[in-house]
Scaffold this active site. Structure first.
Site, PDB file in Angstrom:
ATOM      1  N   HIS A  85       0.812  -1.223   0.000  1.00 14.57           N
ATOM      2  CA  HIS A  85       0.000   0.000   0.000  1.00 14.57           C
ATOM      3  C   HIS A  85       0.846   1.274   0.000  1.00 14.57           C
ATOM      4  O   HIS A  85       0.699   2.114  -0.895  1.00 14.57           O
ATOM      5  CB  HIS A  85      -0.964  -0.021   1.185  1.00 14.57           C
ATOM      6  CG  HIS A  85      -1.688   1.285   1.387  1.00 14.57           C
ATOM      7  ND1 HIS A  85      -2.555   1.803   0.448  1.00 14.57           N
ATOM      8  CD2 HIS A  85      -1.639   2.186   2.401  1.00 14.57           C
ATOM      9  CE1 HIS A  85      -3.020   2.965   0.878  1.00 14.57           C
ATOM     10  NE2 HIS A  85      -2.468   3.219   2.059  1.00 14.57           N
TER      11      HIS A  85
ATOM     12  N   HIS B 224       3.581   6.829   5.776  1.00 17.56           N
ATOM     13  CA  HIS B 224       2.369   7.507   6.240  1.00 17.56           C
ATOM     14  C   HIS B 224       1.513   6.688   7.200  1.00 17.56           C
ATOM     15  O   HIS B 224       0.667   7.238   7.899  1.00 17.56           O
ATOM     16  CB  HIS B 224       1.529   7.992   5.053  1.00 17.56           C
ATOM     17  CG  HIS B 224       0.737   6.928   4.359  1.00 17.56           C
ATOM     18  ND1 HIS B 224       1.240   6.190   3.306  1.00 17.56           N
ATOM     19  CD2 HIS B 224      -0.540   6.501   4.536  1.00 17.56           C
ATOM     20  CE1 HIS B 224       0.307   5.357   2.874  1.00 17.56           C
ATOM     21  NE2 HIS B 224      -0.772   5.518   3.613  1.00 17.56           N
TER      22      HIS B 224
ATOM     23  N   GLU C  56       0.395   5.085  12.834  1.00 17.77           N
ATOM     24  CA  GLU C  56      -0.965   4.593  13.078  1.00 17.77           C
ATOM     25  C   GLU C  56      -0.966   3.083  13.343  1.00 17.77           C
ATOM     26  O   GLU C  56      -1.675   2.599  14.222  1.00 17.77           O
ATOM     27  CB  GLU C  56      -1.841   4.898  11.858  1.00 17.77           C
ATOM     28  CG  GLU C  56      -3.254   4.332  11.915  1.00 17.77           C
ATOM     29  CD  GLU C  56      -4.187   5.160  12.787  1.00 17.77           C
ATOM     30  OE1 GLU C  56      -5.294   4.677  13.086  1.00 17.77           O
ATOM     31  OE2 GLU C  56      -3.799   6.279  13.173  1.00 17.77           O
ATOM     32  N   ASP C  57      -0.172   2.345  12.581  1.00 16.69           N
ATOM     33  CA  ASP C  57      -0.284   0.890  12.582  1.00 16.69           C
ATOM     34  C   ASP C  57       0.908   0.152  13.183  1.00 16.69           C
ATOM     35  O   ASP C  57       0.926  -1.083  13.216  1.00 16.69           O
ATOM     36  CB  ASP C  57      -0.502   0.389  11.143  1.00 16.69           C
ATOM     37  CG  ASP C  57      -1.783   0.936  10.539  1.00 16.69           C
ATOM     38  OD1 ASP C  57      -2.744   1.155  11.298  1.00 16.69           O
ATOM     39  OD2 ASP C  57      -1.822   1.158   9.312  1.00 16.69           O
TER      40      ASP C  57
ATOM     41  N   ASP D 123      -3.288   7.990  -1.547  1.00 15.61           N
ATOM     42  CA  ASP D 123      -3.652   6.955  -0.578  1.00 15.61           C
ATOM     43  C   ASP D 123      -5.093   6.496  -0.800  1.00 15.61           C
ATOM     44  O   ASP D 123      -5.398   5.303  -0.817  1.00 15.61           O
ATOM     45  CB  ASP D 123      -3.474   7.530   0.832  1.00 15.61           C
ATOM     46  CG  ASP D 123      -4.053   6.641   1.910  1.00 15.61           C
ATOM     47  OD1 ASP D 123      -3.494   5.565   2.158  1.00 15.61           O
ATOM     48  OD2 ASP D 123      -5.074   7.028   2.519  1.00 15.61           O
TER      49      ASP D 123
END
Length: 519
Positions: free
Chosen positions: A58, A82, A86-87, A157
């Site tokens: 991704h 990016h 977050e992950d 994205d």
């Protein structure tokens, strides 16, 4: 520097990314991107997307799009990174230490963007989650006013998420599609990124209304099948005419995207016969002068349809779009012409230069592609890429306006009306262009010129004819505001027909001050 063994172990996506950036970045910038790629691969190791594929696919997809647009090394690094905050366990502080404050800031804003969830139904049913999302949306526009690269990364994205939308459950599909259709596709449009806009719209529309999408696409293909031979003949004959005139040109065939066709059909009550710009031929030339020569050749060979001509070269759209559009009637010539067609159907021609064509498809991102100012090899000038072009002053205006709007319901409604809906372009008597929401009135125009003009407006002269302040303006009109210097200020009744957020805000502000002074 990568050795051959490392290169051979790379995936095809990684190789393409490196091939792209080596075409325009310096050695130091290429190594910076490779460092970001290695960091992202390590951070996401073992993670998979819902589709079952490695997660790194991704961010690589997003970075590849940016590399094709020739964005700078920091932007591509931010695209690769990016999702790490977050992950994964990575913190913004770690990113700042490793890649600098610029990349860390872009990643931080992109992380906040993930919280946005504003769809059509949510506007009328506000809950805590929606209010948090709107607050995130506010922050996005403030950030965008400082650094447009953030929103370009986000749009790339979203393109990948729309492409892979089928892997999500149905509710999440609809949420992503609503966000895309009501926020991101219109934003791409306002930024002049036509290619992004069309792909986002069609992907979202297919998800939200699959039956209608399939129906229009079937009809669409039937029209294209019937038109194929005709278009090829016109293109060949036109190429001969251009060669005779010694004009070098690239001729392509364009069709309206499915969602664009859907919107037009609604306006025209599903009458395909009234859609003049369904089919089109795009002619791309080297110079602006050639654009007008080509226009002359087209009008020599085909009969123009009245009131279906637009010169966006002489008068560019506020997002920077430039092109000449003319719609002709094929097979309707009263006198002999060199190109003969036996079908009386409308056909749109779009004429533009190569640079204009790139601008039309990629909008603000074309600034990176064409301008020597933004080539990352010149580090001393790199800060200039964060400043919006003068055509995008509306971004600054948006940031200033939203700072004053406290009510979230009013914010999201007026955001849709003022910045995401259709726009009109009207002129001052001196020829200055004002960009307003469709349906705007002279009072909106007056406040767009100056607060004093708006506060003291008593009437308007539109194309030389006296009109009331509630008159609906149309594209291309020249507006002169008549003022009354003795007038104390705006009238509360103006709120009933003011359209722009700016005008409404200034009227309300005056009324509130008046109430306080009288209490």
């Amino acid at each position: 520097m990568l050795n051959q063994v490392q290169h051979d172990n790379m995936t095809s996506d990684e190789k393409i990314l490196l091939q792209n950036i080596r075409g325009y970045l310096g050695k130091e910038e290429v190594n910076f991107v490779i460092l970001a790629l290695d960091f992202a691969k390590s951070a996401h190791r073992g993670q998979r997307r819902i589709s079952g594929k490695d997660y790194i696919i991704h961010p690589l997809f997003v970075a590849r799009i940016l590399s094709e647009l020739k964005l700078d090394a920091e932007s591509i690094a931010a695209a690769l990174l990016h999702d790490v905050c977050e992950d994964t366990k990575t913190t913004p502080h770690e990113l700042k230490e490793e890649f600098g404050s610029e990349v860390a800031q872009m990643v931080t804003v992109l992380t906040k963007l993930k919280k946005i969830s504003v769809g059509e139904n949510e506007v009328e049913h506000f809950d805590e989650r929606t209010l948090i999302a709107i607050d995130a949306l506010r922050r996005v526009f403030f950030a965008m006013a400082e650094d447009l690269r953030v929103v370009i990364i986000k749009l790339a994205d979203r393109l990948h998420n729309i492409k892979d939308i089928s892997v999500f459950d149905r509710e999440k599909q609809k949420r992503i599609a609503r966000e895309t259709l009501y926020i991101y596709a219109p934003l791409a449009s306002r930024l002049g990124m036509g290619e992004f806009k069309r792909n986002l719209e069609d992907g979202a529309f297919k998800t939200l209304n699959p039956a209608k999408f399939k129906e229009i696409k079937k009809h669409y293909r039937q029209i294209l099948t019937r038109a194929d031979k005709m278009i090829k003949k016109i293109s060949l004959d036109l190429k001969k005419e251009l060669n005779s005139a010694k004009i070098e040109a690239k001729i392509t065939f364009r069709v309206k995207n499915i969602y664009g066709l859907h919107k037009k059909l609604i306006k025209l009550r599903h009458n395909y016969q009234r859609i003049y710009d369904l089919l089109g031929i795009r002619i791309i030339v080297k110079t602006k002068e050639d654009c007008y020569k080509v226009l002359g050749l087209i009008h020599q060979n085909f009969r123009p349809i009245p009131n279906q001509f637009s010169d966006y070269i002489a008068l560019p759209k506020l997002n920077g779009y430039q092109s000449i559009h003319t719609i002709v009637r094929l097979g309707a010539a009263a006198e002999p012409r060199r190109i003969r067609i036996n079908h009386s159907v409308p056909l749109e021609f779009q004429i533009r230069t190569y640079e204009m064509d790139y601008q039309a498809n990629f909008g603000v991102a074309s600034h990176f592609y064409y301008s020597d100012i933004v080539k990352p090899k010149d580090k001393n000038k790199r800060d200039k890429i964060k400043t919006p072009k003068k055509e995008l002053a509306w971004i600054k205006e948006l940031a200033e306006w939203q700072a004053k709007i406290k009510d979230s319901r009013a914010y999201i409604r007026e955001l849709k009306i003022d910045f995401f809906n259709d726009r009109i372009f009207v002129f001052t008597p001196k020829g200055e262009v004002k960009d307003l929401p469709a349906g705007s009135t002279p009072i909106d125009f007056a406040y767009a010129v100056h607060s004093y003009i708006g506060d003291h407006a008593r009437g308007a002269r539109v194309d030389g004819v006296m009109r009331g302040l509630d008159f609906k303006l149309s594209n291309g009109e020249v507006v002169e505001i008549i003022i009354n210097k003795n007038q104390r200020g705006p009238n509360a009744d103006w709120l009933a027909f003011a359209k722009s957020a700016s005008a409404k805000d200034k009227i309300r502000s005056y009324i509130n001050k008046l109430k306080k002074s009288n209490s």
